[in-house]
Design a protein around this motif. Sequence first.
Motif, PDB file in Angstrom:
ATOM      1  N   VAL A   4      -1.524   0.468  13.048  1.00 13.88           N
ATOM      2  CA  VAL A   4      -2.217  -0.084  14.213  1.00 13.88           C
ATOM      3  C   VAL A   4      -3.238   0.922  14.742  1.00 13.88           C
ATOM      4  N   GLN A   5      -2.867   2.192  14.788  1.00 13.59           N
ATOM      5  CA  GLN A   5      -3.779   3.222  15.288  1.00 13.59           C
ATOM      6  C   GLN A   5      -5.032   3.335  14.429  1.00 13.59           C
ATOM      7  N   ARG A   6      -4.891   3.233  13.105  1.00 12.56           N
ATOM      8  CA  ARG A   6      -6.065   3.388  12.253  1.00 12.56           C
ATOM      9  C   ARG A   6      -7.066   2.261  12.483  1.00 12.56           C
ATOM     10  N   VAL A   7      -6.570   1.066  12.756  1.00  9.40           N
ATOM     11  CA  VAL A   7      -7.458  -0.048  13.058  1.00  9.40           C
ATOM     12  C   VAL A   7      -8.211   0.224  14.351  1.00  9.40           C
ATOM     13  N   MET A   8      -7.495   0.629  15.378  1.00 10.44           N
ATOM     14  CA  MET A   8      -8.099   0.850  16.690  1.00 10.44           C
ATOM     15  C   MET A   8      -9.107   2.000  16.643  1.00 10.44           C
ATOM     16  N   LEU A   9      -8.755   3.094  15.972  1.00 14.61           N
ATOM     17  CA  LEU A   9      -9.637   4.258  15.914  1.00 14.61           C
ATOM     18  C   LEU A   9     -10.902   3.962  15.109  1.00 14.61           C
ATOM     19  N   ALA A  10     -10.745   3.281  13.989  1.00 14.77           N
ATOM     20  CA  ALA A  10     -11.906   2.972  13.151  1.00 14.77           C
ATOM     21  C   ALA A  10     -12.877   2.046  13.882  1.00 14.77           C
ATOM     22  N   LEU A  11     -12.368   0.999  14.499  1.00 10.32           N
ATOM     23  CA  LEU A  11     -13.233   0.055  15.189  1.00 10.32           C
ATOM     24  C   LEU A  11     -13.897   0.684  16.410  1.00 10.32           C
ATOM     25  N   ALA A  12     -13.179   1.582  17.094  1.00  8.12           N
ATOM     26  CA  ALA A  12     -13.733   2.221  18.289  1.00  8.12           C
ATOM     27  C   ALA A  12     -14.997   3.007  17.971  1.00  8.12           C
ATOM     28  N   GLU A  13     -15.080   3.558  16.763  1.00 11.37           N
ATOM     29  CA  GLU A  13     -16.273   4.314  16.374  1.00 11.37           C
ATOM     30  C   GLU A  13     -17.508   3.428  16.313  1.00 11.37           C
ATOM     31  N   PHE A  14     -17.293   2.126  16.217  1.00 11.51           N
ATOM     32  CA  PHE A  14     -18.414   1.183  16.126  1.00 11.51           C
ATOM     33  C   PHE A  14     -18.544   0.350  17.403  1.00 11.51           C
ATOM     34  N   GLY A  15     -17.942   0.879  18.474  1.00 13.13           N
ATOM     35  CA  GLY A  15     -18.060   0.236  19.773  1.00 13.13           C
ATOM     36  C   GLY A  15     -17.224  -1.007  19.944  1.00 13.13           C
ATOM     37  N   VAL A  16     -16.231  -1.202  19.085  1.00 12.44           N
ATOM     38  CA  VAL A  16     -15.364  -2.379  19.170  1.00 12.44           C
ATOM     39  C   VAL A  16     -13.991  -1.940  19.665  1.00 12.44           C
TER      40      VAL A  16
ATOM     41  N   GLY B 283      -3.600 -10.172   2.694  1.00 11.33           N
ATOM     42  CA  GLY B 283      -4.720 -10.332   1.780  1.00 11.33           C
ATOM     43  C   GLY B 283      -4.683  -9.407   0.583  1.00 11.33           C
ATOM     44  N   GLN B 284      -3.875  -8.356   0.655  1.00  9.03           N
ATOM     45  CA  GLN B 284      -3.812  -7.398  -0.448  1.00  9.03           C
ATOM     46  C   GLN B 284      -3.119  -7.963  -1.678  1.00  9.03           C
ATOM     47  N   PHE B 285      -2.540  -9.129  -1.563  1.00 11.36           N
ATOM     48  CA  PHE B 285      -1.873  -9.739  -2.713  1.00 11.36           C
ATOM     49  C   PHE B 285      -2.689 -10.890  -3.290  1.00 11.36           C
TER      50      PHE B 285
ATOM     51  N   GLU C 242      -4.089  -7.085  19.070  1.00 14.62           N
ATOM     52  CA  GLU C 242      -5.147  -7.507  18.151  1.00 14.62           C
ATOM     53  C   GLU C 242      -5.155  -6.639  16.890  1.00 14.62           C
ATOM     54  N   ALA C 243      -4.963  -5.333  17.084  1.00 14.85           N
ATOM     55  CA  ALA C 243      -4.935  -4.428  15.933  1.00 14.85           C
ATOM     56  C   ALA C 243      -3.762  -4.749  15.018  1.00 14.85           C
ATOM     57  N   ALA C 244      -2.619  -5.079  15.605  1.00 19.27           N
ATOM     58  CA  ALA C 244      -1.442  -5.430  14.805  1.00 19.27           C
ATOM     59  C   ALA C 244      -1.685  -6.717  14.023  1.00 19.27           C
ATOM     60  N   ARG C 245      -2.403  -7.665  14.629  1.00 20.45           N
ATOM     61  CA  ARG C 245      -2.705  -8.920  13.938  1.00 20.45           C
ATOM     62  C   ARG C 245      -3.683  -8.680  12.799  1.00 20.45           C
ATOM     63  N   ILE C 246      -4.688  -7.831  13.033  1.00 19.29           N
ATOM     64  CA  ILE C 246      -5.622  -7.469  11.963  1.00 19.29           C
ATOM     65  C   ILE C 246      -4.867  -6.844  10.802  1.00 19.29           C
ATOM     66  N   GLN C 247      -3.964  -5.926  11.128  1.00 17.96           N
ATOM     67  CA  GLN C 247      -3.176  -5.261  10.098  1.00 17.96           C
ATOM     68  C   GLN C 247      -2.318  -6.254   9.328  1.00 17.96           C
ATOM     69  N   GLU C 248      -1.736  -7.205  10.025  1.00 18.29           N
ATOM     70  CA  GLU C 248      -0.873  -8.206   9.387  1.00 18.29           C
ATOM     71  C   GLU C 248      -1.652  -9.039   8.375  1.00 18.29           C
TER      72      GLU C 248
ATOM     73  N   GLN D 292     -11.723  -9.950   5.571  1.00 15.70           N
ATOM     74  CA  GLN D 292     -11.175 -11.249   5.949  1.00 15.70           C
ATOM     75  C   GLN D 292     -10.347 -11.158   7.225  1.00 15.70           C
ATOM     76  N   ALA D 293      -9.611 -10.066   7.382  1.00 15.57           N
ATOM     77  CA  ALA D 293      -8.798  -9.890   8.588  1.00 15.57           C
ATOM     78  C   ALA D 293      -9.664  -9.758   9.830  1.00 15.57           C
ATOM     79  N   LEU D 294     -10.738  -8.991   9.729  1.00 16.53           N
ATOM     80  CA  LEU D 294     -11.647  -8.818  10.870  1.00 16.53           C
ATOM     81  C   LEU D 294     -12.333 -10.128  11.229  1.00 16.53           C
ATOM     82  N   ARG D 295     -12.703 -10.892  10.237  1.00 15.54           N
ATOM     83  CA  ARG D 295     -13.351 -12.179  10.499  1.00 15.54           C
ATOM     84  C   ARG D 295     -12.405 -13.147  11.215  1.00 15.54           C
TER      85      ARG D 295
END
Length: 242
Positions: A77-89, A106-108, A95-101, A28-31
């Motif tokens: 924030v780093q985990r978001v950026m590193l994971a997405l970078a592996e898929f060319g994103v 959503g975890q609740f 943006e990574a901080a907003r995805i994380q937020e 949901q965060a990525l969308r």
Amino acid sequence: MREIQDKPKGIFFDVDDTLYDHLEPLRQALRKVLSTGEDFPYEAVYHRFRFYSDALSARHGGVNAAGADQDLQEMRVQRVMLALAEFGVQVTETEAARIQEIYLEGQFQISHFPGAVELIRTLQTAGHVVGLITNGPAEHQMAKIKALAMDRIINPGSIFISGAVGYDKPDPRLFMHVNEITGTEASRSFYIGDSWRNDVVGALESGWTAIWFNHRQVKPESDHQPHYHAVNYQELANILLT
């Protein structure tokens, strides 16, 4: 030997992506932030997201290390950026901080995997000590446990959060602490979790029976051999109730 056999059997579950679908909040965060579509490889991204989460946390020393509070957001924030970078994103830190937020929010809004509550209640009725062992800050993880109503199902004395205990999985001291507090024995303790590094390796190196809840069908990350594999709660029931 008789003293060991008289001890209760301990059956402990991980929380994230073991009791509930941890991928959905990330999806949901990525969308919302990146407008990703149905064909985006969410599950593959999630797997790498978790990999970097564990790796970065271990490099830092875990959530209980000195300075962890101020470094936690940077790691997230780093985990978001590193994971997405592996898929060319490529995403910015903003943006990574907003995805994380959004991901955290959503975890609740979560619900159990089918069969989870039924299995836990059946195990409790059979006389086993049933509990949770999860990594993370105490307040944050307890909020998820309450969102799942697990605090009303599982004895609070059998809920262990690394941020409160002082040790993170896969540290054997955390598993040893659980045995000491619950009066269980390592040789009669089972741990069910999805994370190879934290759950499978952690349980094996602590002398516990490791059940890999590999519902995402990912590959092992080392030569360790879990005692059992399961991809859903019916398979877990077949293992634990026989």
